[in-house]
Write a protein that holds these residues in place. Structure first.
Motif, PDB file in Angstrom:
ATOM      1  N   GLY A 113      -5.283   6.944  -2.721  1.00 48.16           N
ATOM      2  CA  GLY A 113      -3.828   7.126  -2.657  1.00 48.16           C
ATOM      3  C   GLY A 113      -3.081   5.890  -2.228  1.00 48.16           C
ATOM      4  N   ALA A 114      -3.750   4.738  -2.208  1.00 46.30           N
ATOM      5  CA  ALA A 114      -3.098   3.495  -1.805  1.00 46.30           C
ATOM      6  C   ALA A 114      -2.310   2.919  -2.974  1.00 46.30           C
ATOM      7  CB  ALA A 114      -4.137   2.487  -1.311  1.00 46.30           C
ATOM      8  N   LEU A 115      -1.205   2.262  -2.673  1.00 44.97           N
ATOM      9  CA  LEU A 115      -0.354   1.646  -3.692  1.00 44.97           C
ATOM     10  C   LEU A 115      -0.914   0.271  -4.056  1.00 44.97           C
ATOM     11  CD1 LEU A 115       2.325   1.700  -5.340  1.00 44.97           C
ATOM     12  CD2 LEU A 115       3.409   0.599  -3.366  1.00 44.97           C
ATOM     13  N   ASP A 164       4.739  -2.947  -9.241  1.00 40.31           N
ATOM     14  CA  ASP A 164       3.938  -1.827  -8.756  1.00 40.31           C
ATOM     15  C   ASP A 164       3.121  -1.278  -9.929  1.00 40.31           C
ATOM     16  OD1 ASP A 164       5.027  -2.121  -6.273  1.00 40.31           O
ATOM     17  OD2 ASP A 164       6.532  -0.534  -6.520  1.00 40.31           O
ATOM     18  N   LYS A 178      -1.015   4.084  -7.969  1.00 38.14           N
ATOM     19  CA  LYS A 178      -1.794   4.426  -6.795  1.00 38.14           C
ATOM     20  C   LYS A 178      -3.249   4.697  -7.190  1.00 38.14           C
ATOM     21  CE  LYS A 178       1.977   6.364  -4.041  1.00 38.14           C
ATOM     22  NZ  LYS A 178       2.458   7.538  -3.278  1.00 38.14           N
ATOM     23  N   THR A 179      -4.145   4.373  -6.262  1.00 34.77           N
ATOM     24  CA  THR A 179      -5.581   4.573  -6.494  1.00 34.77           C
ATOM     25  C   THR A 179      -5.934   6.061  -6.452  1.00 34.77           C
ATOM     26  OG1 THR A 179      -6.006   4.312  -4.133  1.00 34.77           O
ATOM     27  CG2 THR A 179      -6.162   2.342  -5.500  1.00 34.77           C
ATOM     28  N   TYR A 239      -1.842   1.319   2.005  1.00 32.11           N
ATOM     29  CA  TYR A 239      -1.659   2.733   2.267  1.00 32.11           C
ATOM     30  C   TYR A 239      -0.363   2.887   3.071  1.00 32.11           C
ATOM     31  CZ  TYR A 239      -3.364   7.514   2.880  1.00 32.11           C
ATOM     32  OH  TYR A 239      -3.520   8.870   2.815  1.00 32.11           O
TER      33      TYR A 239
END
Length: 604
Positions: free
Chosen positions: A338-340, A347, A350-351, A369
């Motif tokens: 969930g990290a950007l 951008d 998210k992972t 994160y």
């Protein structure tokens, strides 16, 4: 009104010229403008009206008695001269003068102007105000004055024929004064453009001011500036670059597989045309106006190697060229997920994330994160290949308990939960938590989280209370000894008064306002404990002021705790927090002060 008085009112010497008479008249009207005086109050406005009437009467008398601006020979001997005692006599009059008869004015027709008496000057607009009906000096505010005119020419040597005798001229019903003539002119139709321009000219450059002489230069400069601006606007509108003829030029569209590509097309010189024009734009947008011929086309985007191609342009046709960049892809995950993911300012998502198009070679990404420190990740991208990687964001496990429990744990502005609380994922690093509970001040708790480690904290909420230091308290409230053994009663009553009614060395007001009725924590050695009352007495201590000892009464729940009661033996160390309810001096002559606390709760 007499001749000398009229000259005095206008501030002139007897025999002044007509031009001086006119200038003084206009200057005084401007000085005593009733509208200006009204700003100073009703009395000043009334005085200004009286002055204007007096100035008009004096001026009309002089231009009637003294045609041409100089007194006649018979003027001094005329009748009706005011006696020396008259209030209108000028100050410093030496002797009474023979009365001067006011000469009768002979009205003339418009066809027969009076050559001996020039027309009165027009008063300035700001020098007039309304007068009651019937007042010979009553006028209405005049229109804006015209531009300053040249002074009247001096009379020529050969004068015009004298006017006919009064008997042969039909007399009008009344004799017009200068103000009446002005009123008749005021009733004329609205002035045209020329008069309005003159009024604006005089308003911008008042007559008699230093800037009046520079007015022509200013006007000429403004006209030149306006002409220059108009010429520039006209030229820019009608002489812009001409649009290329679409029948004689072509259009080019370059397509690419990457966003943000810029295109540059440069013409290749030929034997017929040696020009090397360059055209630029964005991929996907047509470039118009390209003369026929061959062009070198370059596609550029940040982070990628430039691509080159060639296009041949034909008049009145659209040419398309495809320039696709060749890169690799990356499948990226993170722990925790969930990290950007960012690349530069873009951008990417998210992972877990698959990035399809990345330039070949070294690639730098930033993984972050929410509320965590960013992590920089570097990898190598192969052309036409797909790479896979997992980024670990440093974190550990955190467990927060508290004594007593049930407190709220805050991290920044976010709420983590209520104690006891366990957080399996917490960012590594140095942080600060805030523990909030009812009846306790907020407790700031610094923590250090190590990557892939567990931290457990169990703070005592009583640590948020300040420490009770008897010596520090006495330092601020102690009063040196006086000649009497007991300080006289100073009328203190209520909560600041001592319980035993004894005051000697303590400032009770300061003691109550700064220290009393507040909660403190204290650590001391038990001297005795009364199980029935729940009172604990601690071992006395010496300070620079006196002997001090602490007394505390346990709270109800603490008194009922058998494990706690068993610990309160003589010589034991006991930590607690409670409310300071009394500070008492000893009545038995010994210098000692007792600090009493209630509602004592144990600390670990």
């Amino acid at each position: 009104m007499d001749l000398k008085e009229s000259y005095r009112i206008l501030g002139l010497e007897v025999g002044a010229s007509r031009s001086a008479l006119d200038a003084a008249y206009l200057g005084l009207l401007e000085k005593w403008h009733p509208t200006k005086a009204a700003e100073q109050g009703p009395a000043a406005a009334k005085e200004a009206q009286r002055r204007v009437q007096e100035i008009n009467e004096a001026y009309n008398f002089l231009i009637a008695v003294v045609p041409g601006g100089k007194p006649t020979a018979a003027a001094p001997a005329a009748a009706n001269v005011a006696p020396p005692s008259s209030p209108l006599s000028p100050p410093g009059a030496e002797a009474p003068r023979a009365p001067v008869a006011k000469p009768k004015l002979v009205p003339v027709s418009p066809a027969q102007p009076d050559v001996n008496r020039p027309p009165p000057p027009k008063p300035p607009p700001e020098a007039w105000t309304a007068r009651p009906a019937g007042d010979p000096a009553a006028v209405s505010p005049p229109p804006p004055p015209p531009p300053a005119a040249a002074p009247p020419p001096p009379p020529v040597a050969t004068r015009a024929a004298p006017p006919p005798k009064a008997a042969t001229v039909p007399a009008p019903a009344t004799v017009e004064s200068a103000a009446d003539v002005w009123v008749s002119k005021r009733q004329k139709p609205e002035p045209g453009f020329g008069a309005k321009f003159n009024a604006l000219y005089d308003l911008a450059f008042p007559v008699g001011t230093p800037r009046r002489k520079f007015a022509p230069f200013v006007v000429v400069a403004l006209v030149l500036i306006l002409l220059l601006l108009g010429k520039c606007a006209f030229g820019s509108h009608h002489h812009g670059p001409s649009e290329p003829d679409p029948k004689k030029t072509g259009r080019l569209v370059v397509k690419s597989n990457v966003a943000g590509v810029t295109i540059e097309a440069k013409r290749i010189p030929s034997a017929d045309d040696a020009s090397t024009e360059t055209f630029s734009g964005a991929a996907g947008d047509p470039l118009a106006g390209l003369p026929p011929g061959k062009y070198n086309v370059t596609a550029h985007v940040e982070g990628w190697t430039d691509l080159h191609g060639e296009a041949t342009m034909t008049a009145a046709q659209l040419t398309e060229l495809v320039l696709n960049f060749k890169g690799g892809s990356l499948k990226l995950s993170s722990d925790p997920s969930g990290a950007l993911v960012r690349r530069g300012e873009d951008d990417l998502g998210k992972t877990p994330l698959t990035i399809p198009m990345l330039p070949p070679g070294e690639c730098t990404l930033v993984v972050q994160y929410p509320s965590w420190p960013p992590v920089t990740f570097k990898t190598t991208i192969a052309e036409g290949g797909e790479a896979a990687a997992t980024v670990r964001l440093p974190h550990g496990k955190l467990t927060v308990e508290s004594f007593p429990s049930g407190a709220t744990v805050m991290f920044g502005r976010g709420k983590l939960g209520t104690t006891p609380v366990t957080l399996p994922v917490f960012p590594a690093g140095n942080w600060k938590l805030t523990i909030i509970a009812k009846d306790f001040p907020p407790l700031e708790l610094p923590i250090t989280i190590t990557d892939d480690a567990e931290l457990k904290v169990n703070p005592d909420l009583g640590l948020a209370f300040p420490v009770l230091d008897p010596t520090d308290v006495l330092k601020h409230v102690w009063v040196p000894d006086s000649t009497v053994d007991v300080a006289p009663w100073d009328g203190l009553s209520g909560p600041s008064a001592p319980h035993n009614g004894y005051i000697k060395n303590l400032n009770r007001k300061r003691l109550y306002n700064d220290w009393m009725e507040k909660r403190y924590r204290y650590v001391g050695t038990v001297k005795s404990f009364d199980k029935n009352s729940g009172e604990i007495e601690f071992v006395e201590s010496e300070s620079e002021f006196c002997r001090t000892h602490i007394q505390a009464r346990l709270a109800g729940d603490a008194r009922a705790d058998p494990e706690l009661v068993a610990r309160l033996i003589k010589g034991a160390t006991f930590s607690f927090y409670g409310k300071l309810v009394a500070v008492e001096e000893s009545r038995w002559g010994s210098k000692s002060v007792a600090f009493e606390l209630s509602g004592a709760e144990p600390m670990r």
